[in-house]
Design a protein around this motif. Sequence first.
Motif, PDB file in Angstrom:
ATOM      1  N   GLY A  93       0.648  -1.341   0.075  1.00  0.00           N
ATOM      2  CA  GLY A  93       0.219  -0.041   0.102  1.00  0.00           C
ATOM      3  C   GLY A  93       1.051   1.650  -0.068  1.00  0.00           C
ATOM      4  O   GLY A  93       2.128   1.306   0.208  1.00  0.00           O
ATOM      5  N   ARG A  94       0.133   2.908   0.218  1.00  0.00           N
ATOM      6  CA  ARG A  94       1.325   3.448   0.523  1.00  0.00           C
ATOM      7  C   ARG A  94       0.980   4.033   1.510  1.00  0.00           C
ATOM      8  O   ARG A  94       0.109   4.789   2.663  1.00  0.00           O
ATOM      9  CB  ARG A  94       0.354   4.645  -0.825  1.00  0.00           C
ATOM     10  CG  ARG A  94       0.340   3.995  -1.790  1.00  0.00           C
ATOM     11  CD  ARG A  94      -0.633   5.333  -2.996  1.00  0.00           C
ATOM     12  NE  ARG A  94       0.609   6.451  -2.655  1.00  0.00           N
ATOM     13  CZ  ARG A  94       0.024   7.599  -3.850  1.00  0.00           C
ATOM     14  NH1 ARG A  94      -0.509   7.878  -4.242  1.00  0.00           N
ATOM     15  NH2 ARG A  94       0.778   8.590  -3.930  1.00  0.00           N
ATOM     16  N   PHE A  95       2.074   3.685   2.076  1.00  0.00           N
ATOM     17  CA  PHE A  95       2.687   4.494   3.552  1.00  0.00           C
ATOM     18  C   PHE A  95       3.792   5.351   3.408  1.00  0.00           C
ATOM     19  O   PHE A  95       5.035   5.458   2.813  1.00  0.00           O
ATOM     20  CB  PHE A  95       2.330   3.954   4.769  1.00  0.00           C
ATOM     21  CG  PHE A  95       2.939   2.621   4.272  1.00  0.00           C
ATOM     22  CD1 PHE A  95       2.655   1.728   3.748  1.00  0.00           C
ATOM     23  CD2 PHE A  95       4.199   2.433   4.831  1.00  0.00           C
ATOM     24  CE1 PHE A  95       3.269   0.165   3.049  1.00  0.00           C
ATOM     25  CE2 PHE A  95       5.096   1.417   3.961  1.00  0.00           C
ATOM     26  CZ  PHE A  95       4.004  -0.493   3.181  1.00  0.00           C
ATOM     27  N   PHE A  96       4.650   5.961   4.627  1.00  0.00           N
ATOM     28  CA  PHE A  96       5.685   6.520   4.553  1.00  0.00           C
ATOM     29  C   PHE A  96       6.487   5.549   5.160  1.00  0.00           C
ATOM     30  O   PHE A  96       7.831   5.308   4.820  1.00  0.00           O
ATOM     31  CB  PHE A  96       4.934   8.126   5.406  1.00  0.00           C
ATOM     32  CG  PHE A  96       6.526   8.397   5.855  1.00  0.00           C
ATOM     33  CD1 PHE A  96       7.728   8.402   7.019  1.00  0.00           C
ATOM     34  CD2 PHE A  96       7.880   9.066   4.421  1.00  0.00           C
ATOM     35  CE1 PHE A  96       8.767   9.472   7.341  1.00  0.00           C
ATOM     36  CE2 PHE A  96       8.984   9.404   5.108  1.00  0.00           C
ATOM     37  CZ  PHE A  96       9.257   9.244   6.308  1.00  0.00           C
ATOM     38  N   SER A  97       6.373   5.206   5.992  1.00  0.00           N
ATOM     39  CA  SER A  97       7.109   3.845   6.405  1.00  0.00           C
ATOM     40  C   SER A  97       6.259   2.609   7.827  1.00  0.00           C
ATOM     41  O   SER A  97       4.349   3.383   7.684  1.00  0.00           O
ATOM     42  CB  SER A  97       7.994   4.494   7.386  1.00  0.00           C
ATOM     43  OG  SER A  97       7.850   5.416   9.247  1.00  0.00           O
ATOM     44  N   ILE A  98       6.498   2.184   7.847  1.00  0.00           N
ATOM     45  CA  ILE A  98       6.173   1.042   9.983  1.00  0.00           C
ATOM     46  C   ILE A  98       6.603   1.411  10.599  1.00  0.00           C
ATOM     47  O   ILE A  98       8.129   1.155  11.020  1.00  0.00           O
ATOM     48  CB  ILE A  98       6.373  -0.606   9.037  1.00  0.00           C
ATOM     49  CG1 ILE A  98       5.208  -0.426   7.961  1.00  0.00           C
ATOM     50  CG2 ILE A  98       5.711  -1.318  10.051  1.00  0.00           C
ATOM     51  CD1 ILE A  98       5.311  -2.173   6.674  1.00  0.00           C
ATOM     52  N   ARG A 117      -1.362  11.891   6.959  1.00  0.00           N
ATOM     53  CA  ARG A 117      -3.020  11.653   8.397  1.00  0.00           C
ATOM     54  C   ARG A 117      -1.897  11.187   9.367  1.00  0.00           C
ATOM     55  O   ARG A 117      -0.643  10.486   9.166  1.00  0.00           O
ATOM     56  CB  ARG A 117      -3.354  11.154   6.984  1.00  0.00           C
ATOM     57  CG  ARG A 117      -3.181   9.573   6.392  1.00  0.00           C
ATOM     58  CD  ARG A 117      -3.899   8.815   6.006  1.00  0.00           C
ATOM     59  NE  ARG A 117      -4.629   7.841   6.319  1.00  0.00           N
ATOM     60  CZ  ARG A 117      -4.989   6.610   6.209  1.00  0.00           C
ATOM     61  NH1 ARG A 117      -4.520   6.271   4.972  1.00  0.00           N
ATOM     62  NH2 ARG A 117      -5.861   5.659   6.885  1.00  0.00           N
ATOM     63  N   PRO A 118      -3.472  10.445  10.101  1.00  0.00           N
ATOM     64  CA  PRO A 118      -2.644  10.112  11.628  1.00  0.00           C
ATOM     65  C   PRO A 118      -2.281   8.712  11.565  1.00  0.00           C
ATOM     66  O   PRO A 118      -2.796   7.439  10.507  1.00  0.00           O
ATOM     67  CB  PRO A 118      -4.038   9.999  11.560  1.00  0.00           C
ATOM     68  CG  PRO A 118      -4.543  11.243  11.843  1.00  0.00           C
ATOM     69  CD  PRO A 118      -4.942  11.178  10.316  1.00  0.00           C
ATOM     70  N   SER A 119      -0.981   7.883  12.485  1.00  0.00           N
ATOM     71  CA  SER A 119      -0.907   6.117  12.154  1.00  0.00           C
ATOM     72  C   SER A 119      -2.147   5.164  12.367  1.00  0.00           C
ATOM     73  O   SER A 119      -2.974   5.714  13.196  1.00  0.00           O
ATOM     74  CB  SER A 119      -0.010   5.767  12.879  1.00  0.00           C
ATOM     75  OG  SER A 119      -0.499   6.488  14.253  1.00  0.00           O
TER      76      SER A 119
END
Length: 120
Positions: A26-31, A104-106
């Motif tokens: 998916g699309r996210f900055f990091s985990i 956006r929030p985590s």
Amino acid sequence: QVQLVESGGGLVQPGGSLRLSCAASGRFFSINSMGWYRQAPGKERELVAVIRAGINTDYADSVKGRFTISRDNAKNTVYLQMNSLKPEDTAVYYCNGRFIFETRPSLDAWGQGTLVTVSS
């Protein structure tokens, strides 16, 4: 939209080993953190192991010395190596990830679960 997909569950004899994998997409900055939880029939979901952005790990007392959690950040994948399995390890194992976004929030996301059955 983010997704976690587990694999590697199955039937194993007591004393045996299994390796679970969980891949994030998916699309996210990091985990931030990734972890494994499990839920046995009639019981609440419990934490098995977690690994944070660095190398910090925590384990449930019941699996210490038998299970090892690791992650491959390049593949956004977390693993759970389970050795010396016992019948009481039988449960549905769920992967969890805390996703970090830029705007956006985590978000805490869960996989669909994979069944591990330890039985002779």
